[in-house]
Design a protein around this motif. Sequence first.
Motif, PDB file in Angstrom:
ATOM      1  N   GLU A 115      45.456  50.880  33.663  1.00  0.00           N
ATOM      2  CA  GLU A 115      46.817  51.185  33.218  1.00  0.00           C
ATOM      3  C   GLU A 115      47.739  49.990  33.404  1.00  0.00           C
ATOM      4  O   GLU A 115      48.777  49.896  32.761  1.00  0.00           O
ATOM      5  N   GLU A 116      47.362  49.070  34.282  1.00  0.00           N
ATOM      6  CA  GLU A 116      48.158  47.880  34.549  1.00  0.00           C
ATOM      7  C   GLU A 116      47.775  46.705  33.649  1.00  0.00           C
ATOM      8  O   GLU A 116      48.367  45.640  33.731  1.00  0.00           O
ATOM      9  N   VAL A 117      46.767  46.891  32.826  1.00  0.00           N
ATOM     10  CA  VAL A 117      46.275  45.843  31.924  1.00  0.00           C
ATOM     11  C   VAL A 117      46.991  46.008  30.590  1.00  0.00           C
ATOM     12  O   VAL A 117      47.272  47.127  30.159  1.00  0.00           O
ATOM     13  N   ASN A 118      47.278  44.883  29.912  1.00  0.00           N
ATOM     14  CA  ASN A 118      47.997  45.014  28.644  1.00  0.00           C
ATOM     15  C   ASN A 118      47.159  45.804  27.640  1.00  0.00           C
ATOM     16  O   ASN A 118      45.934  45.872  27.756  1.00  0.00           O
ATOM     17  N   ARG A 155      40.297  38.246  30.857  1.00  0.00           N
ATOM     18  CA  ARG A 155      41.616  38.449  31.480  1.00  0.00           C
ATOM     19  C   ARG A 155      41.820  39.891  31.917  1.00  0.00           C
ATOM     20  O   ARG A 155      42.425  40.152  32.961  1.00  0.00           O
ATOM     21  N   GLY A 156      41.349  40.827  31.108  1.00  0.00           N
ATOM     22  CA  GLY A 156      41.478  42.241  31.464  1.00  0.00           C
ATOM     23  C   GLY A 156      40.701  42.586  32.721  1.00  0.00           C
ATOM     24  O   GLY A 156      41.191  43.300  33.603  1.00  0.00           O
ATOM     25  N   ARG A 157      39.465  42.082  32.803  1.00  0.00           N
ATOM     26  CA  ARG A 157      38.655  42.326  34.006  1.00  0.00           C
ATOM     27  C   ARG A 157      39.327  41.712  35.233  1.00  0.00           C
ATOM     28  O   ARG A 157      39.399  42.346  36.294  1.00  0.00           O
ATOM     29  N   GLN A 158      39.804  40.484  35.090  1.00  0.00           N
ATOM     30  CA  GLN A 158      40.464  39.801  36.211  1.00  0.00           C
ATOM     31  C   GLN A 158      41.689  40.582  36.661  1.00  0.00           C
ATOM     32  O   GLN A 158      41.920  40.758  37.858  1.00  0.00           O
ATOM     33  N   ARG A 159      42.491  41.042  35.702  1.00  0.00           N
ATOM     34  CA  ARG A 159      43.710  41.782  36.035  1.00  0.00           C
ATOM     35  C   ARG A 159      43.360  43.100  36.732  1.00  0.00           C
ATOM     36  O   ARG A 159      43.976  43.468  37.739  1.00  0.00           O
ATOM     37  N   MET A 164      43.129  46.307  41.696  1.00  0.00           N
ATOM     38  CA  MET A 164      42.355  47.084  42.668  1.00  0.00           C
ATOM     39  C   MET A 164      42.420  46.458  44.054  1.00  0.00           C
ATOM     40  O   MET A 164      42.580  47.164  45.054  1.00  0.00           O
ATOM     41  N   GLU A 165      42.316  45.137  44.119  1.00  0.00           N
ATOM     42  CA  GLU A 165      42.383  44.441  45.413  1.00  0.00           C
ATOM     43  C   GLU A 165      43.766  44.601  46.035  1.00  0.00           C
ATOM     44  O   GLU A 165      43.891  44.810  47.252  1.00  0.00           O
ATOM     45  N   GLU A 166      44.828  44.513  45.214  1.00  0.00           N
ATOM     46  CA  GLU A 166      46.191  44.676  45.726  1.00  0.00           C
ATOM     47  C   GLU A 166      46.396  46.072  46.310  1.00  0.00           C
ATOM     48  O   GLU A 166      47.188  46.263  47.229  1.00  0.00           O
TER      49      GLU A 166
END
Length: 171
Positions: A115-118, A155-159, A164-166
């Motif tokens: 949901e946080e990914v563009n 980029r989506g995977r990284q975001r 998740m880490e945050e």
Amino acid sequence: MGPHAAVLAFPTLDDLYAQHRPRALAIARRIVGDTDDAEDVVQDVFLRLSRQPPGLDGRATWTTWLHRVMVNSSINWLRSRRRRERLTHAPQEAVSPEAHVMGAQMQQHFHEALEEVNPQQRQVLYLREVRGLGSAEIARLLRIPEGTVKSALHRGRQRALTVMEERGQRP
């Protein structure tokens, strides 16, 4: 209006359906993979249009708007089919309760992070990770360059991982 004013005639829903059904069906068929299922998606989209016509704001043409609606509706149809299949199929192998909970929890965390990914990255990730499509097929389906697909995946995977880490959720 004066006697020389032009009167714009907007096409009826039946006219739009007759004109755009083949294209809408082709879009849905590419995503859902089955002609009958694709027909269900097309019927659903046009049924919704009959109930509430789109409020096009002039930024996109009818065909661009219809393409986006068909892609999104087809993807949503796949999601609902997967949910239905999960309810009707028993697991193939025994999974420990702990592993089941962890897997379900991780999947939930991933979906929340999406949901946080563009939107474009989210759509590309869904088509790749859930639907299992290749980069070339996603590019053709979304009408974007394959390099854009690969970049959006990365980029989506990284975001998603960063989110998740945050949140303290380990992938």
